[in-house]
Design a protein around this motif. Sequence first.
Motif, mmCIF file in Angstrom:
data_model
loop_
_atom_site.group_PDB
_atom_site.id
_atom_site.type_symbol
_atom_site.label_atom_id
_atom_site.label_comp_id
_atom_site.label_asym_id
_atom_site.label_seq_id
_atom_site.Cartn_x
_atom_site.Cartn_y
_atom_site.Cartn_z
ATOM 1 N N MET A 99 0.835 -1.205 0.000
ATOM 2 C CA MET A 99 0.000 0.000 0.000
ATOM 3 C C MET A 99 0.869 1.254 0.000
ATOM 4 O O MET A 99 0.598 2.221 -0.710
ATOM 5 C CB MET A 99 -0.932 -0.010 1.211
ATOM 6 N N ASP A 100 1.921 1.232 0.799
ATOM 7 C CA ASP A 100 2.827 2.380 0.856
ATOM 8 C C ASP A 100 3.506 2.604 -0.484
ATOM 9 O O ASP A 100 3.789 3.747 -0.860
ATOM 10 C CB ASP A 100 3.869 2.149 1.953
ATOM 11 N N TYR A 149 -2.382 6.772 0.533
ATOM 12 C CA TYR A 149 -1.985 6.154 1.789
ATOM 13 C C TYR A 149 -0.712 6.819 2.318
ATOM 14 O O TYR A 149 -0.600 7.108 3.513
ATOM 15 C CB TYR A 149 -1.765 4.653 1.578
ATOM 16 N N ARG A 150 0.229 7.075 1.419
ATOM 17 C CA ARG A 150 1.479 7.733 1.839
ATOM 18 C C ARG A 150 1.222 9.140 2.367
ATOM 19 O O ARG A 150 1.941 9.622 3.233
ATOM 20 C CB ARG A 150 2.462 7.795 0.664
ATOM 21 N N ALA A 151 0.188 9.801 1.813
ATOM 22 C CA ALA A 151 -0.073 11.195 2.197
ATOM 23 C C ALA A 151 -0.888 11.319 3.484
ATOM 24 O O ALA A 151 -1.064 12.422 3.996
ATOM 25 C CB ALA A 151 -0.816 11.901 1.060
ATOM 26 N N MET A 152 -1.365 10.221 4.013
ATOM 27 C CA MET A 152 -2.217 10.282 5.204
ATOM 28 C C MET A 152 -1.397 10.529 6.462
ATOM 29 O O MET A 152 -0.217 10.179 6.521
ATOM 30 C CB MET A 152 -3.009 8.977 5.355
ATOM 31 N N PRO A 153 -2.006 11.127 7.475
ATOM 32 C CA PRO A 153 -1.303 11.295 8.765
ATOM 33 C C PRO A 153 -1.012 9.938 9.391
ATOM 34 O O PRO A 153 -1.717 8.952 9.130
ATOM 35 C CB PRO A 153 -2.277 12.120 9.600
ATOM 36 N N ILE A 174 -11.194 8.173 4.880
ATOM 37 C CA ILE A 174 -10.896 7.540 3.595
ATOM 38 C C ILE A 174 -12.203 7.256 2.873
ATOM 39 O O ILE A 174 -13.215 6.933 3.483
ATOM 40 C CB ILE A 174 -10.070 6.242 3.752
ATOM 41 N N THR A 175 -12.164 7.393 1.555
ATOM 42 C CA THR A 175 -13.364 7.210 0.758
ATOM 43 C C THR A 175 -13.620 5.730 0.502
ATOM 44 O O THR A 175 -12.762 4.872 0.763
ATOM 45 C CB THR A 175 -13.218 7.924 -0.589
#
Length: 402
Positions: free
Chosen positions: A42-43, A49-53, A100-101
Motif C-alpha cells: 500500500m505504501d 496512503y502515503r499522504a495520510m497522517p 478515507i473514501t
Amino acid sequence: MPEPTEPAEPPSSRRPEHPHTATLKRLEQSSGKLAAAAIARMDEQLPWYRAMPPENRSWIGLVAQAGIAAFTEWFRHPETPQAISTDVFGTAPRELTRAITLRQTVEMVRTTIEVVETAIDEVAAPGDESVLREALLVYAREIAFATAQVYAQAAEARGAWDARLESLVVNAVLSGEADEGAVSRAAALGWNSPEHVAVVLGTAPDGDSELTVEAIRRAARHAKLQVLTGVLGNRLVVIAGGSNDPLRAAKSLIGPYAPGPVVAGPVVGDLLSATRSAQAAAAGLKACAAWPDAPRPVLADDLLPERAMAGDPAARQLLVEEIYRPLEAAGSALLETLSVYLEQATSLEGAARMLFVHPNTVRYRLRRVTDVTGWLPSDVRSAFTLRVALILGRLADGEPQH
C-alpha cells in the motif's frame, strides 16, 4: 488388579479435525508477515496512503491485519456465518469512514487480497493450493459486501444526522433564533454563504417528507441554487441562496409544494438576516386568504396591504416608511393629489376639477407618485396598496407623541 482407565470420550463430543490442518497452521504463522507485506505494498502503490497522517495509516494497518486474521478464522470454520464487517472494520474508529473514501477502502482491500493471493503457493500445504485459492475468492466476495455495508451504514447515519442538523437551522431561521451557531451548522451542511438569500414558504404535500426534501434539492440543483430545507408541521420551508430574484427562485422550486399559496420573502444579505425574509413570508402566507386571486408564487411584499390588515407590524411600517413618508417629503401636492384621485374621484378629469388644476397637472403628479414610491396609481392593485399606505400614514401622524 488393573488400574482404572478414564472413560473414552464419546465420538459425538470429539471436535472434528480440520481437513487442511497443515495449511491452516501455515496460514496462522504467516498472518503477521502477510499483513506487513500488504502495508508495504500500500505504501508503494497507493499515493493517498502515503499522504495520510500517521494515525490514520496505523488504523489502516490494523484493518489490514484484522482482514487477514478474519480470513484465517473464516478458513478454519467456513461453515459458520460470521460478521466479517465487525471482525475487520470494528478495529478502526467510526471516523475512519470520513477519513478515507469508499474507493480508497476498495483499493486497500484489493491490495491486501492480492498480497495473500500471491503468497498462496508459499502458504498452502502441498496439494492445498486450489483449496486456499478458492477460499480466498469466496472470502474476497464476502469482504466486498462487508465494505459496502459499512459505508452504507455510515452514509445513512450521516444522512440522518445532516437532516436533523438542517432541520435545526431551518427552524432557527423561521423562529427568529438564528445565530452564529446556526451559521456554523449550515456551513457543515455545505452552505457557502451566498450573498442573496430568500425564504420560500408553502404547504407541504402529504406523504414522506424525505421525498419532498429530495425533490426540492433536485430542483435547486437544476436552478443552480443553494438550499436549506425542511418540513415543519404542515409547512414546507426553503431557504434559497444564490439569486437576487426571489420570485424566480420560488418559481424554480415550486414543484414539490402542495396546492395552495406559495410566498417568497424579500432578498436579504446572509443567513443571519434570513429571519426577516422568513417572517415576511410567514405573514404573507397567513394573509393570502384575503387575496384569492394572488399569483402562485407571490412575493411577500406584494401582500403588504393584506399583511397590514392581518396585524403584521412589519408590513405597516413598510407601507408608512416606504410610501407615505417619501410622498410626505416630496411635498403636500403629491399627497393631496393622490388622496383625491384614489378616494374621491374616479378619473383624471374628476380629480382635476376637485383640485382646480389642469388634468395634465394631475397626470404629472401621479407620475411623480410612481417615481417616488414605485407603485402605479392607475393600476387597481397598486391603488389599493397606496390607499392603505395613506390610511396607515395618517393614523401614524395622528398617534400621540410620547
